[in-house]
Design an enzyme around this catalytic site. Structure first.
Site, PDB file in Angstrom:
ATOM      1  N   HIS A  69      38.146  52.480  34.501  1.00  0.00           N
ATOM      2  CA  HIS A  69      37.215  52.487  33.375  1.00  0.00           C
ATOM      3  C   HIS A  69      37.904  52.990  32.103  1.00  0.00           C
ATOM      4  CE1 HIS A  69      33.230  51.752  35.344  1.00  0.00           C
ATOM      5  NE2 HIS A  69      33.971  52.039  36.406  1.00  0.00           N
ATOM      6  N   CYS A  95      36.639  46.935  36.315  1.00  0.00           N
ATOM      7  CA  CYS A  95      35.987  47.349  37.553  1.00  0.00           C
ATOM      8  C   CYS A  95      35.481  46.136  38.345  1.00  0.00           C
ATOM      9  CB  CYS A  95      34.884  48.356  37.239  1.00  0.00           C
ATOM     10  SG  CYS A  95      34.356  49.307  38.689  1.00  0.00           S
ATOM     11  N   PHE A  96      34.194  45.916  38.434  1.00  0.00           N
ATOM     12  CA  PHE A  96      33.669  44.747  39.120  1.00  0.00           C
ATOM     13  C   PHE A  96      34.218  43.481  38.467  1.00  0.00           C
ATOM     14  CE2 PHE A  96      30.064  42.091  40.784  1.00  0.00           C
ATOM     15  CZ  PHE A  96      30.165  42.461  42.118  1.00  0.00           C
ATOM     16  N   GLY A 123      30.112  47.149  37.770  1.00  0.00           N
ATOM     17  CA  GLY A 123      28.826  46.962  38.433  1.00  0.00           C
ATOM     18  C   GLY A 123      28.913  47.314  39.902  1.00  0.00           C
ATOM     19  N   SER A 159      27.055  51.448  38.383  1.00  0.00           N
ATOM     20  CA  SER A 159      27.913  51.120  39.523  1.00  0.00           C
ATOM     21  C   SER A 159      27.587  51.962  40.748  1.00  0.00           C
ATOM     22  CB  SER A 159      29.389  51.300  39.161  1.00  0.00           C
ATOM     23  OG  SER A 159      29.779  50.419  38.134  1.00  0.00           O
ATOM     24  N   GLY A 174      34.575  50.881  45.440  1.00  0.00           N
ATOM     25  CA  GLY A 174      34.712  50.936  46.885  1.00  0.00           C
ATOM     26  C   GLY A 174      35.312  49.665  47.446  1.00  0.00           C
ATOM     27  N   PHE A 175      35.578  48.686  46.567  1.00  0.00           N
ATOM     28  CA  PHE A 175      36.199  47.425  46.955  1.00  0.00           C
ATOM     29  C   PHE A 175      37.431  47.210  46.088  1.00  0.00           C
ATOM     30  CE2 PHE A 175      31.794  47.127  48.154  1.00  0.00           C
ATOM     31  CZ  PHE A 175      31.789  46.436  49.359  1.00  0.00           C
ATOM     32  N   GLN A 185      37.468  42.567  39.978  1.00  0.00           N
ATOM     33  CA  GLN A 185      37.302  41.906  41.272  1.00  0.00           C
ATOM     34  C   GLN A 185      36.828  40.465  41.102  1.00  0.00           C
ATOM     35  OE1 GLN A 185      34.567  44.685  43.044  1.00  0.00           O
ATOM     36  NE2 GLN A 185      36.058  46.364  42.947  1.00  0.00           N
ATOM     37  N   GLU A 232      36.908  52.933  29.111  1.00  0.00           N
ATOM     38  CA  GLU A 232      35.987  53.506  28.128  1.00  0.00           C
ATOM     39  C   GLU A 232      35.700  54.982  28.395  1.00  0.00           C
ATOM     40  OE1 GLU A 232      33.573  53.317  31.558  1.00  0.00           O
ATOM     41  OE2 GLU A 232      34.934  51.795  30.738  1.00  0.00           O
ATOM     42  N   GLY A 290      27.998  46.922  44.219  1.00  0.00           N
ATOM     43  CA  GLY A 290      27.895  45.910  45.263  1.00  0.00           C
ATOM     44  C   GLY A 290      29.228  45.334  45.706  1.00  0.00           C
TER      45      GLY A 290
END
Length: 382
Positions: A353, A263-264, A235, A54, A307-308, A267, A355, A237
């Site tokens: 996270h 996480c990603f 991840g 990430s 960051g998003f 989103q 984990e 981006g």
């Protein structure tokens, strides 16, 4: 071109895109690197941070002043390589001291070509990023150091994180299987958007055989493994660019297969349900972030790297193309959405996270919740 700085005192310069400059010493490899400057508030766990996919294309500033104390071992990496674009520390350890250490952190950074800087005021840099926001940065050391204006121009020409589509750059290109530990109970298809090694291990501990698929996998690829559940990983981006994972997740939601995202993946679920996403001013990164489970009121100490965030209403359930959905978790520092739960299909996600064992076990129940969804689905089928 990079070279090792082990034992050297090579000068280094950190240049932010708004023109602020910090001068220190090279740490790791000598050369130049560019990325988004972000800070991590964890006092330990630097090896896991460095190897988290990430962090691809990000230059990580460690807020803890003393880094490298425990060296580097071969058991704790979350992936096969260091992913950070650069590394910023105030006071690197002169010698590692830990029974598991096999080499020094500076040696590992140099071996993998990671350009870093040490000996700067990381507290001042962190305050700057909190006030101005995450921004592009360059680290220059040795022969790469030029005049200030030229270095700044190169930083300002570097790509931004907003609009970056990066998950396919860090994901596996071939499907692989992490076998269940003990008796196999379920099969899960995990879409790799930048997965950390500990995540399939946590599932394997619960009797799950995990088939890790590339980010480019199709719905047909997912169901070819006959999954009891589907997982979408963390991840790097901008989630606004992740049209393929969103389409993939909608295909899973349509089939009502138990679904879990982190996480990603959180989103992606937000976008699949019709919510928007936005870039945080400076993001959440570290292993000490307080998150409240809104159903129980319990506060968890959690590990973050994002960051998003998802733009979803906190004050009501939402109607989506897949039924009702609600915000399940919220960050107590700033009210940011930290989890989603679908009420009419078996799907949920968290932004942090589970984990990573920050609490250390505050969030382990989320993997058990995923197991419960698959158990319920199996019971209904019979």
């Amino acid at each position: 071109m990079t070279t090792s700085t082990r034992g050297a005192r090579t000068p280094a310069v950190l240049v932010l895109e708004d023109g602020r400059i910090f001068r220190g010493r090279a740490y790791g490899a000598v050369g130049e690197t560019f990325g988004e400057a972000v800070f991590s508030t964890g006092m330990t766990g630097y090896q896991e941070t460095l190897t988290d996919p990430s962090y691809h294309r990000q230059v990580v500033v460690m807020t803890a002043p003393h880094i490298g104390n425990t060296g580097v071992n071969d058991e704790d990496p979350e992936s096969k390589r260091i992913w950070v674009a650069g590394y910023v520390v105030r006071d690197p350890a002169r010698l590692p001291s830990n029974w598991r250490s096999v080499r020094g952190l500076d040696e590992e950074l140099a071996a993998q070509g990671v350009v870093g800087i040490s000996g700067i005021d990381t507290r001042a840099l962190t305050r700057h990023l909190r006030e101005r926001g995450a921004m592009r940065v360059g680290i220059f050391s040795g022969a790469a150091i030029g005049d200030d204006a030229a270095m700044l121009a190169r930083v300002q020409a570097a790509p931004q994180m907003k609009g970056a589509n990066l998950s396919a750059e860090v994901a596996t290109t071939e499907t692989y299987v992490v076998p269940a530990i003990g008796e196999k109970k379920f099969t899960v298809a995990a879409v790799d958007l930048g997965i950390k090694g500990m995540t399939p291990h946590r599932m394997a501990q619960r009797g799950i055989e995990v088939h890790v698929l590339p980010a480019t996998a199709s719905v047909e690829d997912i169901y070819a493994v006959n999954p009891d559940g589907v997982f979408f990983s963390n991840g790097p981006g901008d989630p606004a660019t992740a049209d393929h994972p969103v389409s993939l997740m909608r295909g899973v939601l349509e089939r009502r297969t138990p679904l879990f995202g982190i996480c990603f993946g959180n989103q992606i679920l937000g976008r699949a349900l019709g919510f928007g996403t936005f870039k945080l001013k400076y993001g959440h990164r570290g292993i000490n972030q307080p998150v409240q489970d809104r159903a129980s009121g319990k506060v968890e100490v959690t590990a973050h790297n994002h960051g998003f965030a998802v733009d979803a209403p906190l004050d009501r359930d939402s109607e989506t193309p897949f039924g009702r959905a609600q915000v399940s978790h919220v960050c107590l520092n700033d009210g940011v959405v930290e989890g989603l739960r679908c009420l009419d299909v078996p799907a949920f996600s968290v932004q942090y996270h589970p984990e990573a064992a920050a609490g250390p076990h505050d969030a382990a129940y989320l993997f058990d919740r995923f197991v419960s969804l698959m158990e319920d689905q199996r019971a209904q089928a019979h």
